[in-house]
Design a protein around this motif. Sequence first.
Motif, mmCIF file in Angstrom:
data_model
loop_
_atom_site.group_PDB
_atom_site.id
_atom_site.type_symbol
_atom_site.label_atom_id
_atom_site.label_comp_id
_atom_site.label_asym_id
_atom_site.label_seq_id
_atom_site.Cartn_x
_atom_site.Cartn_y
_atom_site.Cartn_z
ATOM 1 N N VAL A 8 0.857 -1.190 0.000
ATOM 2 C CA VAL A 8 0.000 0.000 0.000
ATOM 3 C C VAL A 8 0.894 1.241 0.000
ATOM 4 O O VAL A 8 1.797 1.362 0.824
ATOM 5 C CB VAL A 8 -0.934 0.035 1.234
ATOM 6 C CG1 VAL A 8 -1.836 1.271 1.185
ATOM 7 C CG2 VAL A 8 -1.784 -1.234 1.323
ATOM 8 N N VAL A 11 -0.847 5.490 3.648
ATOM 9 C CA VAL A 11 -1.639 4.817 4.682
ATOM 10 C C VAL A 11 -2.361 5.830 5.575
ATOM 11 O O VAL A 11 -2.258 5.811 6.793
ATOM 12 C CB VAL A 11 -0.812 3.798 5.508
ATOM 13 C CG1 VAL A 11 -0.590 2.527 4.708
ATOM 14 C CG2 VAL A 11 0.521 4.382 5.961
ATOM 15 N N THR A 16 -5.050 2.731 5.163
ATOM 16 C CA THR A 16 -4.987 1.867 6.352
ATOM 17 C C THR A 16 -5.997 0.732 6.237
ATOM 18 O O THR A 16 -5.701 -0.421 6.588
ATOM 19 C CB THR A 16 -5.261 2.698 7.625
ATOM 20 O OG1 THR A 16 -4.205 3.661 7.746
ATOM 21 C CG2 THR A 16 -5.289 1.831 8.869
ATOM 22 N N ALA A 19 -4.575 -1.867 3.944
ATOM 23 C CA ALA A 19 -3.565 -2.687 4.643
ATOM 24 C C ALA A 19 -4.246 -3.709 5.552
ATOM 25 O O ALA A 19 -3.886 -4.893 5.578
ATOM 26 C CB ALA A 19 -2.635 -1.783 5.449
ATOM 27 N N SER A 23 -4.136 -7.857 4.929
ATOM 28 C CA SER A 23 -3.567 -8.753 5.951
ATOM 29 C C SER A 23 -4.527 -9.898 6.286
ATOM 30 O O SER A 23 -4.131 -10.897 6.870
ATOM 31 C CB SER A 23 -3.209 -7.964 7.216
ATOM 32 O OG SER A 23 -4.382 -7.599 7.925
ATOM 33 N N LEU A 30 0.913 -9.169 2.806
ATOM 34 C CA LEU A 30 1.153 -7.724 2.862
ATOM 35 C C LEU A 30 2.663 -7.538 3.008
ATOM 36 O O LEU A 30 3.232 -7.734 4.076
ATOM 37 C CB LEU A 30 0.397 -7.077 4.029
ATOM 38 C CG LEU A 30 0.572 -5.554 4.173
ATOM 39 C CD1 LEU A 30 0.146 -4.808 2.924
ATOM 40 C CD2 LEU A 30 -0.191 -5.031 5.384
ATOM 41 N N ILE A 33 4.896 -1.296 2.774
ATOM 42 C CA ILE A 33 4.108 -0.077 2.993
ATOM 43 C C ILE A 33 5.021 1.100 2.692
ATOM 44 O O ILE A 33 6.206 1.091 3.069
ATOM 45 C CB ILE A 33 3.605 -0.014 4.452
ATOM 46 C CG1 ILE A 33 2.423 -0.977 4.616
ATOM 47 C CG2 ILE A 33 3.197 1.394 4.859
ATOM 48 C CD1 ILE A 33 2.044 -1.247 6.040
ATOM 49 N N SER A 45 2.643 -0.704 9.828
ATOM 50 C CA SER A 45 3.427 -1.930 9.613
ATOM 51 C C SER A 45 3.425 -2.807 10.863
ATOM 52 O O SER A 45 3.280 -4.030 10.782
ATOM 53 C CB SER A 45 4.856 -1.544 9.224
ATOM 54 O OG SER A 45 5.721 -2.622 9.445
ATOM 55 N N TYR A 48 -0.204 -4.391 10.979
ATOM 56 C CA TYR A 48 -0.684 -5.328 9.942
ATOM 57 C C TYR A 48 0.422 -6.068 9.191
ATOM 58 O O TYR A 48 0.132 -6.955 8.394
ATOM 59 C CB TYR A 48 -1.562 -4.579 8.924
ATOM 60 C CG TYR A 48 -2.760 -3.911 9.555
ATOM 61 C CD1 TYR A 48 -3.750 -4.674 10.190
ATOM 62 C CD2 TYR A 48 -2.908 -2.525 9.535
ATOM 63 C CE1 TYR A 48 -4.846 -4.065 10.783
ATOM 64 C CE2 TYR A 48 -4.007 -1.915 10.126
ATOM 65 C CZ TYR A 48 -4.965 -2.686 10.751
ATOM 66 O OH TYR A 48 -6.056 -2.087 11.331
#
Length: 306
Positions: A8, A11, A16, A19, A23, A30, A33, A45, A48
């Motif tokens: 992603v 975020v 978010t 993400a 996950s 995932l 990020i 991070s 997730y």
Amino acid sequence: MKKLRVGVVGVGHIGTNHARLYSQIPTTELAAIYDVDLARANSISRKYGGTVAKSLDEFAEHVDAASIATPTNSHHEIVLPLLQRGKHLLVEKPITENPQDAMELAELAARNQLILQVGHVERFNPVLSALEARLTHPRFIEAHRLSPYPNRSTDIGVVLDLMIHDLEIILHLVRSPVQSIDAVGVPVLSKGEDIANARIRFENGCVANVTSSRISPERMRKIRVFQEDAYLSLDYEKQSGEIYRRESGKITRHKVPIEREEPLKQQLVSFVECASTGREPRVSGFQATAALELAVEITKRIGSSG
């Protein structure tokens, strides 16, 4: 089966959620990020998973596919190099700020046989499937999309922020060239318009009346479709609907059965499947460009009437 490595870019509120859902999807990992706010990226991070990339180049090394959830004015500069590096992408709507940039990205993805899906999430709302199953020839469509003032997406007016959802759906349902547009809009708290109405007449005779506001005390996301044999009233927010028909001289009302789902999750699952199999996405770069062209045209009409 090998899991698809996804990531992603951006975020904030929307990214978010991407993400979080990636996950949870069993066929994805995932993997990365990327956000200019490093503290925010680290926080997501930890929650997730995924490596926090320090640059877009580093991000690209970790992923096969990615969601882009950054402000609209950055989409073109982020999407272009990622497509050039062979990544499948899901870009939040609107696809870009202008149709020329959008068409460039759509054509590049098509040439390189990459998935470029655009986040017109209402297409994954079960309400729309219920409507499509009952649709014959729509003659008049009315759409309302109202919300309280957001503290995001205020870099664009309400037509590009909210109304574009309904414009994309209406183009998909009517499937006829636009003949004429009347539009009005007023800025209240932003530079661009915060409330807008457009009346769109199509070559096949269908008329759509679309209202969007981001200064409403209430949230409303409704579409009503009138056709020869029925009138359908559907609520995206509540995922509910009713159909009115004329039967033996009387008007009858029936509830439309709708299986409740989280549209964003359905959208991401569909994107992952497209990226893994090469299947055409439900909203391609070309379809999103057509919706953007219409939204930009409406914005221009509002500007010239102001």
